[in-house]
Design a protein around this motif. Structure first.
Motif, PDB file in Angstrom:
ATOM      1  N   ARG A   1       0.980  -1.197  -0.305  1.00  0.00           N
ATOM      2  CA  ARG A   1      -0.010  -0.006   0.089  1.00  0.00           C
ATOM      3  C   ARG A   1       1.018   1.642   0.033  1.00  0.00           C
ATOM      4  NH1 ARG A   1      -5.718  -0.692   3.556  1.00  0.00           N
ATOM      5  NH2 ARG A   1      -6.148  -2.669   2.055  1.00  0.00           N
ATOM      6  N   LEU A   2       0.773   2.560  -1.379  1.00  0.00           N
ATOM      7  CA  LEU A   2       1.286   3.464  -1.628  1.00  0.00           C
ATOM      8  C   LEU A   2       0.349   4.267  -0.835  1.00  0.00           C
ATOM      9  CD1 LEU A   2       3.731   2.632  -3.814  1.00  0.00           C
ATOM     10  CD2 LEU A   2       4.177   2.676  -1.794  1.00  0.00           C
ATOM     11  N   VAL A   3       0.388   6.011  -0.798  1.00  0.00           N
ATOM     12  CA  VAL A   3      -0.049   6.607  -0.657  1.00  0.00           C
ATOM     13  C   VAL A   3       0.251   8.278  -1.544  1.00  0.00           C
ATOM     14  CG1 VAL A   3      -1.271   8.412   1.525  1.00  0.00           C
ATOM     15  CG2 VAL A   3      -0.343   6.237   1.911  1.00  0.00           C
ATOM     16  N   ARG A   4      -1.668   8.624  -1.760  1.00  0.00           N
ATOM     17  CA  ARG A   4      -0.481   9.569  -2.398  1.00  0.00           C
ATOM     18  C   ARG A   4      -1.603  10.641  -2.660  1.00  0.00           C
ATOM     19  NH1 ARG A   4      -2.838   9.620  -9.039  1.00  0.00           N
ATOM     20  NH2 ARG A   4      -1.629  11.259  -9.824  1.00  0.00           N
ATOM     21  N   VAL A   5      -0.948  12.134  -3.126  1.00  0.00           N
ATOM     22  CA  VAL A   5      -1.609  13.049  -2.185  1.00  0.00           C
ATOM     23  C   VAL A   5      -1.928  13.887  -3.966  1.00  0.00           C
ATOM     24  CG1 VAL A   5      -1.563  16.048  -2.240  1.00  0.00           C
ATOM     25  CG2 VAL A   5      -0.405  13.822  -0.203  1.00  0.00           C
ATOM     26  N   HIS A   6      -3.659  14.324  -4.680  1.00  0.00           N
ATOM     27  CA  HIS A   6      -3.372  14.330  -5.712  1.00  0.00           C
ATOM     28  C   HIS A   6      -4.787  15.286  -5.671  1.00  0.00           C
ATOM     29  CE1 HIS A   6      -7.443  11.909  -4.892  1.00  0.00           C
ATOM     30  NE2 HIS A   6      -6.751  10.671  -4.233  1.00  0.00           N
ATOM     31  N   GLY A   7      -5.247  16.048  -6.987  1.00  0.00           N
ATOM     32  CA  GLY A   7      -7.016  16.823  -7.283  1.00  0.00           C
ATOM     33  C   GLY A   7      -7.831  15.674  -6.871  1.00  0.00           C
ATOM     34  N   ASP A   8      -8.950  16.413  -8.024  1.00  0.00           N
ATOM     35  CA  ASP A   8     -10.481  16.077  -8.038  1.00  0.00           C
ATOM     36  C   ASP A   8     -10.203  14.216  -9.252  1.00  0.00           C
ATOM     37  OD1 ASP A   8     -11.499  17.877  -7.393  1.00  0.00           O
ATOM     38  OD2 ASP A   8     -11.619  19.261  -9.295  1.00  0.00           O
ATOM     39  N   HIS A   9      -8.601  14.073 -10.086  1.00  0.00           N
ATOM     40  CA  HIS A   9      -8.724  12.849 -10.270  1.00  0.00           C
ATOM     41  C   HIS A   9      -8.655  11.490  -9.471  1.00  0.00           C
ATOM     42  CE1 HIS A   9      -5.279  15.335  -9.798  1.00  0.00           C
ATOM     43  NE2 HIS A   9      -4.333  13.704  -9.684  1.00  0.00           N
ATOM     44  N   PRO A  10      -8.931  10.218  -9.924  1.00  0.00           N
ATOM     45  CA  PRO A  10      -8.888   9.138  -9.213  1.00  0.00           C
ATOM     46  C   PRO A  10      -7.206   9.254  -8.804  1.00  0.00           C
ATOM     47  CG  PRO A  10     -10.087   8.801 -10.979  1.00  0.00           C
ATOM     48  CD  PRO A  10      -9.473   9.877 -11.032  1.00  0.00           C
ATOM     49  N   ALA A  11      -6.677   8.617  -7.567  1.00  0.00           N
ATOM     50  CA  ALA A  11      -5.242   8.559  -7.089  1.00  0.00           C
ATOM     51  C   ALA A  11      -4.949   7.520  -7.477  1.00  0.00           C
ATOM     52  CB  ALA A  11      -5.908   8.037  -5.797  1.00  0.00           C
ATOM     53  N   ASP A  12      -5.754   6.448  -8.311  1.00  0.00           N
ATOM     54  CA  ASP A  12      -5.224   5.437  -9.131  1.00  0.00           C
ATOM     55  C   ASP A  12      -4.454   5.776 -10.384  1.00  0.00           C
ATOM     56  OD1 ASP A  12      -7.811   5.363  -9.668  1.00  0.00           O
ATOM     57  OD2 ASP A  12      -8.062   2.956  -9.657  1.00  0.00           O
ATOM     58  N   ALA A  13      -5.043   7.293 -11.197  1.00  0.00           N
ATOM     59  CA  ALA A  13      -4.948   7.335 -12.454  1.00  0.00           C
ATOM     60  C   ALA A  13      -3.618   7.896 -12.624  1.00  0.00           C
ATOM     61  CB  ALA A  13      -5.639   8.164 -12.335  1.00  0.00           C
ATOM     62  N   PHE A  14      -3.128   7.859 -13.687  1.00  0.00           N
ATOM     63  CA  PHE A  14      -1.655   7.777 -14.231  1.00  0.00           C
ATOM     64  C   PHE A  14      -1.808   9.669 -14.745  1.00  0.00           C
ATOM     65  CE2 PHE A  14      -0.977   3.894 -13.519  1.00  0.00           C
ATOM     66  CZ  PHE A  14       0.021   3.812 -13.102  1.00  0.00           C
ATOM     67  N   ASN A  15      -0.978  10.039 -15.519  1.00  0.00           N
ATOM     68  CA  ASN A  15      -0.800  11.783 -15.599  1.00  0.00           C
ATOM     69  C   ASN A  15       0.026  11.518 -16.974  1.00  0.00           C
ATOM     70  OD1 ASN A  15      -1.573  14.876 -16.161  1.00  0.00           O
ATOM     71  ND2 ASN A  15      -0.889  15.142 -14.239  1.00  0.00           N
ATOM     72  N   PRO A  16      -1.297  12.249 -17.797  1.00  0.00           N
ATOM     73  CA  PRO A  16      -0.387  11.616 -19.067  1.00  0.00           C
ATOM     74  C   PRO A  16       0.039  13.494 -19.802  1.00  0.00           C
ATOM     75  CG  PRO A  16      -2.905  11.969 -19.354  1.00  0.00           C
ATOM     76  CD  PRO A  16      -2.344  11.401 -17.798  1.00  0.00           C
ATOM     77  N   THR A  17      -0.047  13.990 -19.056  1.00  0.00           N
ATOM     78  CA  THR A  17       0.116  15.583 -19.587  1.00  0.00           C
ATOM     79  C   THR A  17       1.324  15.460 -20.159  1.00  0.00           C
ATOM     80  OG1 THR A  17      -1.678  16.592 -18.273  1.00  0.00           O
ATOM     81  CG2 THR A  17       0.325  18.165 -18.808  1.00  0.00           C
ATOM     82  N   PRO A  18       2.154  16.527 -20.946  1.00  0.00           N
ATOM     83  CA  PRO A  18       3.233  16.278 -20.654  1.00  0.00           C
ATOM     84  C   PRO A  18       3.794  17.947 -20.391  1.00  0.00           C
ATOM     85  CG  PRO A  18       2.074  16.262 -23.701  1.00  0.00           C
ATOM     86  CD  PRO A  18       1.715  16.804 -22.398  1.00  0.00           C
ATOM     87  N   GLN A  19       5.500  17.756 -19.569  1.00  0.00           N
ATOM     88  CA  GLN A  19       5.452  18.645 -18.992  1.00  0.00           C
ATOM     89  C   GLN A  19       7.383  19.032 -19.858  1.00  0.00           C
ATOM     90  OE1 GLN A  19       3.642  20.263 -17.081  1.00  0.00           O
ATOM     91  NE2 GLN A  19       2.494  18.860 -16.069  1.00  0.00           N
ATOM     92  N   PRO A  20       7.197  20.296 -21.162  1.00  0.00           N
ATOM     93  CA  PRO A  20       8.249  20.417 -21.226  1.00  0.00           C
ATOM     94  C   PRO A  20       8.918  21.525 -20.665  1.00  0.00           C
ATOM     95  CG  PRO A  20       6.437  20.997 -22.762  1.00  0.00           C
ATOM     96  CD  PRO A  20       5.535  20.404 -21.367  1.00  0.00           C
TER      97      PRO A  20
END
Length: 217
Positions: free
Chosen positions: A25-44
């Motif tokens: 078990r791990l812990v995540r701080v996140h916004g409105d998106h589900p905690a088990d989601a991955f963020n695909p946003t490019p970050q240039p």
């Protein structure tokens, strides 16, 4: 710090890959998106995103702490100076943020990026200790490490501000990728989500900030 770009070729050495076991078990701080989601946003830009995000959207990522203290330290405390007296976290950073527990549902191979294991991939300590000003370089390292080790699901490293705690970044390369990485490997633990703006959430945040000689502003 002045972090060098990764070499063109994988350095000689034996990368340390360990198993993040199913049931962990791990812990995540996140916004409105589900905690088990991955963020695909490019970050240039170094002004946004995380340490090991994709520069161009080649992969999605998620960051998790070994417990709530690690998750808060890696998100809310990440911009604090390593030294100096100005140790303030804007209260606005809590707005809309939650903390959740997720469970790993299958064994995942993760690259160890702390201690002597860093030398096995030719990486300096600054890879996980640098400020956000070096994030374009740390993301280039993520690209190189993923290329050299295409089967790893993510990286394990020590929290920048607390070497006693561990953090993970896990990757999802999409449904058409040759290997699944960590795609579909996380599941939110029911009733584990807590708003950081609640009494209990604020208590956790303040516990972590006090440990780092910081406070809310």
């Amino acid at each position: 710090m002045n972090l060098a770009l990764p070499p063109d070729r994988q350095p000689a050495g034996t990368p340390v890959v360990e198993t993040l076991e199913a049931g962990t078990r791990l812990v995540r701080v996140h916004g409105d998106h589900p905690a088990d989601a991955f963020n695909p946003t490019p970050q240039p830009s170094r002004l946004r995103g995380g340490r090991f995000d994709s520069l161009d959207g080649d992969w999605a990522s998620t960051y998790l702490g070994e417990d709530g203290r690690a998750a808060v330290a890696e998100t809310l405390c990440r911009d604090l100076p390593v030294g100096g007296a100005a140790r303030l976290v804007p209260r606005s950073r809590l707005v809309g943020r939650r903390i959740s527990t997720v469970e790993v549902v299958r064994d995942l191979p993760v690259l160890v990026l702390h201690g002597a294991a860093l030398t096995q991939v030719g990486a300096p300590l600054e890879l996980t200790k640098s400020s956000a000003g070096e994030y374009l370089t740390t993301r280039a390292w993520a690209r190189a490490l993923r290329l050299w080790l295409p089967d790893v699901a993510g990286f394990r490293y020590r929290c920048r501000h607390d070497e006693d705690l561990l953090a993970h970044v896990l990757f999802d390369d999409g449904p058409d990728a040759a290997t699944p990485r960590a795609r579909g490997a996380l599941q939110v633990v029911p009733e584990s989500t807590l708003s950081l703006e609640t009494v209990a959430g604020l208590a956790l945040v303040m516990e972590v900030l006090r440990a780092h000689n910081a406070t809310l502003a």
